[in-house]
Write a protein that holds these residues in place. Structure first.
Motif, PDB file in Angstrom:
ATOM      1  N   PRO A   1      44.915 -61.224 -35.193  1.00 14.45           N
ATOM      2  CA  PRO A   1      45.804 -60.095 -34.900  1.00 14.45           C
ATOM      3  C   PRO A   1      47.083 -60.066 -35.730  1.00 14.45           C
ATOM      4  N   PHE A   2      46.952 -59.605 -36.952  1.00 13.46           N
ATOM      5  CA  PHE A   2      48.054 -59.425 -37.895  1.00 13.46           C
ATOM      6  C   PHE A   2      48.859 -58.187 -37.473  1.00 13.46           C
ATOM      7  N   ARG A   3      50.194 -58.250 -37.554  1.00 11.25           N
ATOM      8  CA  ARG A   3      51.049 -57.151 -37.078  1.00 11.25           C
ATOM      9  C   ARG A   3      52.174 -56.864 -38.052  1.00 11.25           C
TER      10      ARG A   3
ATOM     11  N   TYR B   1      43.361 -56.464 -37.116  1.00 11.06           N
ATOM     12  CA  TYR B   1      42.679 -57.743 -37.306  1.00 11.06           C
ATOM     13  C   TYR B   1      42.259 -57.856 -38.771  1.00 11.06           C
ATOM     14  N   SER B   2      42.763 -58.877 -39.442  1.00 11.44           N
ATOM     15  CA  SER B   2      42.431 -59.053 -40.854  1.00 11.44           C
ATOM     16  C   SER B   2      42.303 -60.526 -41.186  1.00 11.44           C
ATOM     17  N   ASP B   3      41.586 -60.790 -42.281  1.00  8.15           N
ATOM     18  CA  ASP B   3      41.425 -62.154 -42.758  1.00  8.15           C
ATOM     19  C   ASP B   3      42.525 -62.488 -43.752  1.00  8.15           C
ATOM     20  N   GLN B   4      42.440 -63.683 -44.343  1.00  7.30           N
ATOM     21  CA  GLN B   4      43.475 -64.131 -45.276  1.00  7.30           C
ATOM     22  C   GLN B   4      43.641 -63.169 -46.446  1.00  7.30           C
ATOM     23  N   ARG B   5      42.543 -62.795 -47.055  1.00  8.42           N
ATOM     24  CA  ARG B   5      42.586 -61.897 -48.201  1.00  8.42           C
ATOM     25  C   ARG B   5      43.241 -60.566 -47.835  1.00  8.42           C
TER      26      ARG B   5
ATOM     27  N   ALA C   1      55.288 -49.987 -34.590  1.00  9.40           N
ATOM     28  CA  ALA C   1      54.520 -51.188 -34.926  1.00  9.40           C
ATOM     29  C   ALA C   1      53.035 -50.876 -34.993  1.00  9.40           C
ATOM     30  N   ARG C   2      52.336 -51.738 -35.692  1.00 11.37           N
ATOM     31  CA  ARG C   2      50.883 -51.638 -35.774  1.00 11.37           C
ATOM     32  C   ARG C   2      50.272 -53.034 -35.752  1.00 11.37           C
ATOM     33  N   ILE C   3      49.074 -53.122 -35.221  1.00 11.21           N
ATOM     34  CA  ILE C   3      48.307 -54.364 -35.240  1.00 11.21           C
ATOM     35  C   ILE C   3      46.985 -54.103 -35.950  1.00 11.21           C
TER      36      ILE C   3
ATOM     37  N   VAL D   1      58.812 -56.060 -40.774  1.00 12.77           N
ATOM     38  CA  VAL D   1      58.636 -57.405 -40.218  1.00 12.77           C
ATOM     39  C   VAL D   1      57.148 -57.667 -40.006  1.00 12.77           C
ATOM     40  N   LEU D   2      56.648 -58.732 -40.601  1.00 13.45           N
ATOM     41  CA  LEU D   2      55.272 -59.177 -40.354  1.00 13.45           C
ATOM     42  C   LEU D   2      55.284 -60.232 -39.256  1.00 13.45           C
ATOM     43  N   SER D   3      54.283 -60.182 -38.409  1.00 13.27           N
ATOM     44  CA  SER D   3      54.098 -61.252 -37.421  1.00 13.27           C
ATOM     45  C   SER D   3      52.632 -61.233 -37.005  1.00 13.27           C
ATOM     46  N   ARG D   4      52.320 -61.916 -35.948  1.00  9.88           N
ATOM     47  CA  ARG D   4      50.979 -61.882 -35.380  1.00  9.88           C
ATOM     48  C   ARG D   4      51.058 -62.363 -33.946  1.00  9.88           C
TER      49      ARG D   4
END
Length: 720
Positions: A497-499, A562-566, A558-560, A589-592
């Protein structure tokens, strides 16, 4: 300078005059949500009395003291705590609270603090509840010396926004006890420190308490947070209640105490993915229209379930005992319909099921009654009316307001909780046994139930319910955790959950970031990815398209995703460049969620599909936070507890400010890569095939990454 002199010096900075003029709203149950808005958010209508951001940053308001209004009426409040302090411990709690204030006002405050402790089981310092509309103001409005500090302020105020927070006056963001701070003095001091912070300082937080600003350097985190770091032998619920009452530790949940909560949207996406994949795994269908999902909870995190059901295309019936929480979600548009009548609920369920209408229906009542009514329908008509089932009550906190027993009304249960916690506990466990009995009956006929990582099955087992899975290890039950069957493999692929939060507060900036994220994922698919990764990318592209149409923003823009490393690195770089080019007006601001690939060691949830015996080890979460700290994170947080409860989990998270600079891009690349690969490598070592493939691909793309790979035992007979 001595500590006492420093505190006195800090207090002398506080010359602000605060005139508390709080609107007293109606207290009838049907008006709870409107009252909350008038009481806490409507302060902007009396601007003459309202405290400004500049005043909040001056420090504690002491001369004169603000008027003590106590708890506001018509606002949802945290359940009364029962820490069972001895007389000496009560004195210690009072002494600890008075440390924040100079001697000349301690006598006044001691009386009211003692009364708060007696009435509510904790000293919240209601007198210092700020007279301001609490929300995520645009970043340029914060009187700070650095953008990083202003971004942290924005995130803190969003966590305490009453449209976001579950119990805003008690500084609880979600989960019934997920604290931002332990008391309001800490809020004022933190805001002051952040306003003074430079790029050569780091603010250190000990379980809500600002230890202070310490000399640092520009590449170090601006903020380090720890919550609940209690020595393991003393990390019990009873000890927690005492230590929280003493003001020496705090339960930060996951993103409450790290200031990174983004409202119920933060879990909508994960819930959508879970429901979609539950349909694929259990029902063997891609299209969930006409399928029924039954669950409970419409508070903080659980409030996402109704919206997720509709996005997934199914019929969602969600029970909630707290009318205020139910009405709040209905007013926000997250619930399509509400009813307190089970006959009506069953009729609507049948109609929507027959006509394949996507529906979210909130039942105002106890979920045990709903489950038992579904059993009655099965027994009398032969109709199994539910296909998928789960539970999102705050069962990590079952005996302090996280779960309410079916035998009593909501108000009766709250009263019993404060007067007879032992009897309340007995009724909760009896209620859990009844709930499981009904679920088992329906499951035997074909309904698929899973544990949603809220400790429901764990607490049901402790209550003596029939949830045992014979021959299994102690992290497995009759029903799987959603991590074991669904999210675990997604984590092992590196997805989580990347945000991001647009600090301008402008919805157009959010729309721009949505477009950027979609383009990045589409480009990744075109360049070639594995079939399993491609499925996840497609699910997330669908999510982004749906997100803009479903009014998911509550609080900050804000937005969420789901993503991988790439994907995370590519999206971060693209957003940072858009800021540099002026396409996005302010930093992002990036968070998760800490509930991620690397962020959490939790044997009954995030690491429940780790089968090499290390599910109870917390190296991953601790290493994650340490690694993020020296790879460029703006702030990091490490917590005990979260999701499944105190003493059951260690979790960590970060915040990273993108400001359009080349340094921000470098930090994002380095930190986000580690933030994912750490957990994938651990999952690979435990024997997960998806993680093995994912980390091998990561090593091909980055020759400086070298991970220890496991060898499988080729001949199982040698183990004998």
């Amino acid at each position: 300078m001595s500590i006492s002199n420093f505190m006195r010096h800090l207090c002398n900075l506080s010359v602000l005059r605060v005139n508390m003029r709080i609107l007293q709203g109606a207290s009838s149950p049907g008006k709870l949500v409107n009252t909350q808005d008038k009481t806490l958010k409507g302060l902007s209508n009396s601007t003459a009395a309202m405290t400004s951001l500049k005043e909040i940053c001056r420090g504690l308001p002491l001369h004169p003291l603000p008027e003590n209004r106590g708890r506001r009426k018509g606002v949802p409040h945290a359940p009364v705590r029962t820490p069972n302090l001895t007389a000496q411990e009560k004195k210690l709690a009072l002494r600890n609270a008075l440390r924040y204030f100079p001697p000349d006002i301690q006598k006044i405050l001691a009386l009211e603090f003692a009364e708060e402790l007696r009435l509510y089981g904790h000293i919240y310092m209601y007198r210092f509840f700020p007279d301001i509309e609490m929300r995520a103001y645009p970043i340029e409005e914060y009187p700070c010396k650095t953008k990083s500090a202003a971004a942290i302020m924005l995130m803190i105020m969003n966590n305490l926004d009453p449209s976001v927070a579950q119990f805003p006056q008690e500084l609880v963001t979600y989960g019934g006890n997920g604290q931002v701070f332990s008391n309001w003095a800490q809020f004022w001091l933190v805001m002051h420190y952040l306003s003074e912070m430079t790029e050569e300082q780091t603010l250190v937080m000990y379980s809500g308490h600002p230890l202070g600003l310490f000399p640092s350097h520009q590449y170090a985190p601006r903020l380090i947070i720890t919550n609940g770091m209690v020595i393991p032998n003393y990390s019990t619920r009873d000890e927690y209640e005492k230590m929280f009452a003493l003001g020496v530790t705090m339960y930060g949940q996951m993103t409450a105490g790290s200031y990174c909560y983004i409202g119920p949207q933060g879990i909508v996406h994960g819930t959508v993915l879970t429901v979609l994949n539950a349909g694929r795994r259990y029902l063997k269908v891609e299209d969930l229209s006409g399928k029924v999902f039954v669950t409970s909870g419409l508070g903080g995190m659980s409030g996402a379930q109704a919206k997720a059901a509709v996005i997934a295309g199914c019929v969602g019936i969600i029970a909630e005992v707290d009318e205020a929480a139910l009405l709040k979600r209905y007013k926000q548009g997250w619930l399509m319909e509400i009813s307190n009548n089970l006959d009506h609920c069953i009729a609507r369920l049948r109609d929507a099921r027959k006509n394949k209408i996507a529906l979210s229906l909130g039942y105002h009542g106890n979920v045990v009654d709903l489950w038992e009514r579904l059993v009655y329908e099965l027994d009398t008509t032969g109709d199994l009316l539910v296909d998928l089932g789960s539970d999102q009550t705050s069962c990590h906190n079952p005996f302090s307001g996280g779960y309410y027993p079916v035998q009593l009304s909501f108000e009766e249960a709250k009263q019993l909780l404060s007067t007879s916690p032992g009897k309340f506990r007995t009724l909760v466990q009896e209620s859990l046994r009844r709930q499981v009995a009904a679920i088992n009956r329906l499951a035997d006929k074909g309904m698929f139930f899973w544990d949603y990582g809220n400790a429901f099955l764990l607490e049901a087992q402790r209550a003596g319910a029939d949830v045992e899975k014979r021959g299994a290890n102690k992290t497995e039950f009759r029903y799987p955790s959603y991590v074991q069957h669904i999210m675990g493999d997604i984590f092992s692929l590196g997805f989580g959950p990347f945000r991001w939060v647009c600090t301008s507060g402008d919805p157009q900036d959010l729309a721009t970031t949505d477009s950027i994220a979609m383009s990045v994922l589409e480009d990744s698919i075109r360049t070639g990815v594995s079939a399993s990764v491609k499925q996840q990318y497609h699910d997330n592209i669908r999510w982004i398209r749906e997100a803009g149409r479903h009014s998911l923003v509550v609080g900050s823009q804000a937005r969420i995703l789901y993503s991988d490393q790439r994907g995370r690195v590519s999206i971060a770089v693209a957003i940072n460049r858009a800021i540099s080019e002026g396409k996005i007006k302010a930093p992002v601001v990036l968070s998760r969620d800490h509930h991620d690939v690397s962020g959490t060691d939790s044997p009954y949830r995030e690491t429940s599909n780790i089968y090499d015996g290390s599910a109870f080890c917390a190296d991953m979460a601790v290493q994650n936070v340490v690694g993020d700290a020296f790879r460029g994170a703006t702030w990091v947080a490490l917590h005990n507890g979260g999701g499944v409860g105190w003493g059951e989990v260690i979790n960590g998270g970060f915040g990273l400010v993108l400001d359009g600079s080349t340094k921000a891009e470098e930090r994002a690349k380095m930190m986000l890569s580690w933030d994912v690969s750490n957990g994938v490598a651990r999952r690979c070592w435990s024997g997960n095939d998806y993680a093995y493939e994912t980390i091998c691909q990561a090593m091909k793309e980055n020759v400086t990454l070298k991970v220890t790979l496991p060898h499988k035992v080729a001949d199982e007979s040698i183990l004998e």
